[in-house]
Design an enzyme around this catalytic site. Structure first.
Site, PDB file in Angstrom:
ATOM      1  N   GLY A 178       4.033 -13.516  -2.688  1.00 25.27           N
ATOM      2  CA  GLY A 178       5.125 -13.075  -3.549  1.00 25.27           C
ATOM      3  C   GLY A 178       4.679 -12.439  -4.858  1.00 25.27           C
ATOM      4  N   ASN A 237       4.351  -9.309  -5.420  1.00 31.69           N
ATOM      5  CA  ASN A 237       5.237  -8.151  -5.651  1.00 31.69           C
ATOM      6  C   ASN A 237       6.640  -8.617  -6.053  1.00 31.69           C
ATOM      7  OD1 ASN A 237       3.804  -5.474  -4.960  1.00 31.69           O
ATOM      8  ND2 ASN A 237       3.096  -6.946  -3.426  1.00 31.69           N
ATOM      9  N   LEU A 242      12.146  -6.171  11.749  1.00 37.81           N
ATOM     10  CA  LEU A 242      13.594  -6.306  11.685  1.00 37.81           C
ATOM     11  C   LEU A 242      14.227  -5.341  12.679  1.00 37.81           C
ATOM     12  CD1 LEU A 242      14.110  -6.497   7.819  1.00 37.81           C
ATOM     13  CD2 LEU A 242      14.406  -8.359   9.470  1.00 37.81           C
ATOM     14  N   ASN A 284      11.148  -0.953   1.895  1.00 35.64           N
ATOM     15  CA  ASN A 284       9.922  -1.662   2.275  1.00 35.64           C
ATOM     16  C   ASN A 284       8.729  -1.173   1.463  1.00 35.64           C
ATOM     17  OD1 ASN A 284       8.242  -3.384   3.954  1.00 35.64           O
ATOM     18  ND2 ASN A 284       7.558  -1.531   5.032  1.00 35.64           N
ATOM     19  N   HIS A 309       4.560  -0.996   1.674  1.00 36.17           N
ATOM     20  CA  HIS A 309       3.465  -1.130   2.637  1.00 36.17           C
ATOM     21  C   HIS A 309       2.158  -0.689   1.979  1.00 36.17           C
ATOM     22  CE1 HIS A 309       1.488  -1.604   6.421  1.00 36.17           C
ATOM     23  NE2 HIS A 309       1.080  -0.350   6.428  1.00 36.17           N
ATOM     24  N   ASP A 367       6.790   0.070   9.419  1.00 35.04           N
ATOM     25  CA  ASP A 367       6.242   0.613   8.175  1.00 35.04           C
ATOM     26  C   ASP A 367       6.346   2.135   8.144  1.00 35.04           C
ATOM     27  OD1 ASP A 367       5.507  -1.920   7.079  1.00 35.04           O
ATOM     28  OD2 ASP A 367       3.838  -1.983   8.475  1.00 35.04           O
ATOM     29  N   GLU A 396       0.204  -1.523  -6.292  1.00 30.65           N
ATOM     30  CA  GLU A 396       1.506  -1.666  -5.617  1.00 30.65           C
ATOM     31  C   GLU A 396       2.528  -2.368  -6.489  1.00 30.65           C
ATOM     32  OE1 GLU A 396       1.243  -3.435  -1.740  1.00 30.65           O
ATOM     33  OE2 GLU A 396       0.449  -5.316  -2.486  1.00 30.65           O
TER      34      GLU A 396
HETATM   35  C1  GAR Z   1       1.545  -6.626   0.057  1.00 31.91           C
HETATM   36  O1  GAR Z   1       0.253  -6.066   0.012  1.00 31.91           O
HETATM   37  C2  GAR Z   1       2.490  -5.739   0.840  1.00 31.91           C
HETATM   38  O2  GAR Z   1       2.260  -4.379   0.625  1.00 31.91           O
HETATM   39  C3  GAR Z   1       2.183  -6.159   2.258  1.00 31.91           C
HETATM   40  O3  GAR Z   1       2.079  -7.568   2.175  1.00 31.91           O
HETATM   41  C4  GAR Z   1       1.528  -7.905   0.898  1.00 31.91           C
HETATM   42  C5  GAR Z   1       2.362  -9.002   0.264  1.00 31.91           C
HETATM   43  O4  GAR Z   1       1.773  -9.474  -0.938  1.00 31.91           O
HETATM   44  N1  GAR Z   1       3.182  -5.728   3.192  1.00 31.91           N
HETATM   45  C6  GAR Z   1       2.899  -5.334   4.438  1.00 31.91           C
HETATM   46  O5  GAR Z   1       1.784  -5.342   4.896  1.00 31.91           O
HETATM   47  C7  GAR Z   1       4.086  -4.838   5.240  1.00 31.91           C
HETATM   48  N2  GAR Z   1       3.658  -4.314   6.492  1.00 31.91           N
HETATM   49  P1  GAR Z   1       2.613 -10.390  -1.919  1.00 31.91           P
HETATM   50  O6  GAR Z   1       3.222 -11.510  -1.064  1.00 31.91           O
HETATM   51  O7  GAR Z   1       1.621 -10.930  -2.896  1.00 31.91           O
HETATM   52  O8  GAR Z   1       3.673  -9.551  -2.567  1.00 31.91           O
END
Ligand code: GAR
Length: 196
Positions: free
Chosen positions: A15, A17, A96, A110, A112, A153, A182
């Site tokens: 979490g 992000n 989803l 989303n 990615h 994605d 990100e």
């Molecule tokens: C992030 O790097 C996000 O971009 C990725 O999961 C991570 C979550 O980090 N998402 C994907 O790979 C989607 N296909 P976080 O839980 O620390 O935010």
């Protein structure tokens, strides 16, 4: 301009992000509030981040023998209770179906950790790093996009940032740089969406 958009954030893990979004809402940088955080994983650290921020933190687990569509319909009901303007997939690691997506058309966003059309699915950062080590690429990146259908994605791109690999850097060092990028890109993309 939408002064106080309602965001529901879906997570599966750390979490970080989600934290970037919570901080940007708290500081006023984002004209929005996170009205709920939902995880498909009971032990997702992001649920603790939500509770700490005073935001409802909900674990919605798939039931034994529940079909993907049935789970998604139930998840959509849960999300809809909070009347979101946007649903943010911030590290949501479960596909989803339209049973969910059709309930929030044009409103699911989303994040990615790769550039459009590259490394869809899980472990995108590790796979890009390995491709760099094999000499196949010199950069990867991050993107924020709309989720109109069940493609993984993939979807209309809202924002991207390229990130070049640096000589000698470890996977851990690269991951830290990518995550910082990100966190920034996600907030910037949401700002753009909310201000238009
Ligand atoms: C992030 O790097 C996000 O971009 C990725 O999961 C991570 C979550 O980090 N998402 C994907 O790979 C989607 N296909 P976080 O839980 O620390 O935010």
């Amino acid at each position: 301009m939408n002064k106080s958009a309602r965001l529901v954030v879906l997570i599966s893990g750390n979490g970080s992000n989600l934290q970037a979004i919570l901080d940007a809402c708290q500081s006023g940088e984002l004209p929005a509030g996170v009205v709920a955080v939902i995880s498909n994983q009971v032990d997702a650290y992001g649920l603790s981040r939500a509770r700490k921020a005073g935001v409802p933190a909900i674990h919605t687990a798939a039931l034994a023998d529940e079909s993907r569509r049935a789970y998604d319909a139930r998840l959509a009901d849960e999300v809809a209770r909070f009347q979101p303007d946007h649903v943010i997939l911030a590290g949501w690691m479960r596909l989803l179906t339209l049973a969910f997506l059709d309930r929030f058309p044009g409103r699911v966003i989303n994040l990615h950790p790769a550039l459009p059309g590259t490394f869809p699915g899980t472990h995108a950062i590790q796979r890009a790093y390995a491709a760099w080590q094999r000499g196949e690429i010199d950069r990867t990146g991050v993107m924020v996009h709309l989720v109109p259908n069940e493609s993984v994605d993939d979807g209309p791109v809202l924002a991207t940032q390229e990130i070049f690999f640096q000589a000698e850097e470890s996977l851990e060092q690269f991951e830290a740089r990518l995550h910082a990028a990100e966190h920034r890109l996600l907030v910037d993309a949401l700002k753009m969406v909310l201000n238009t």
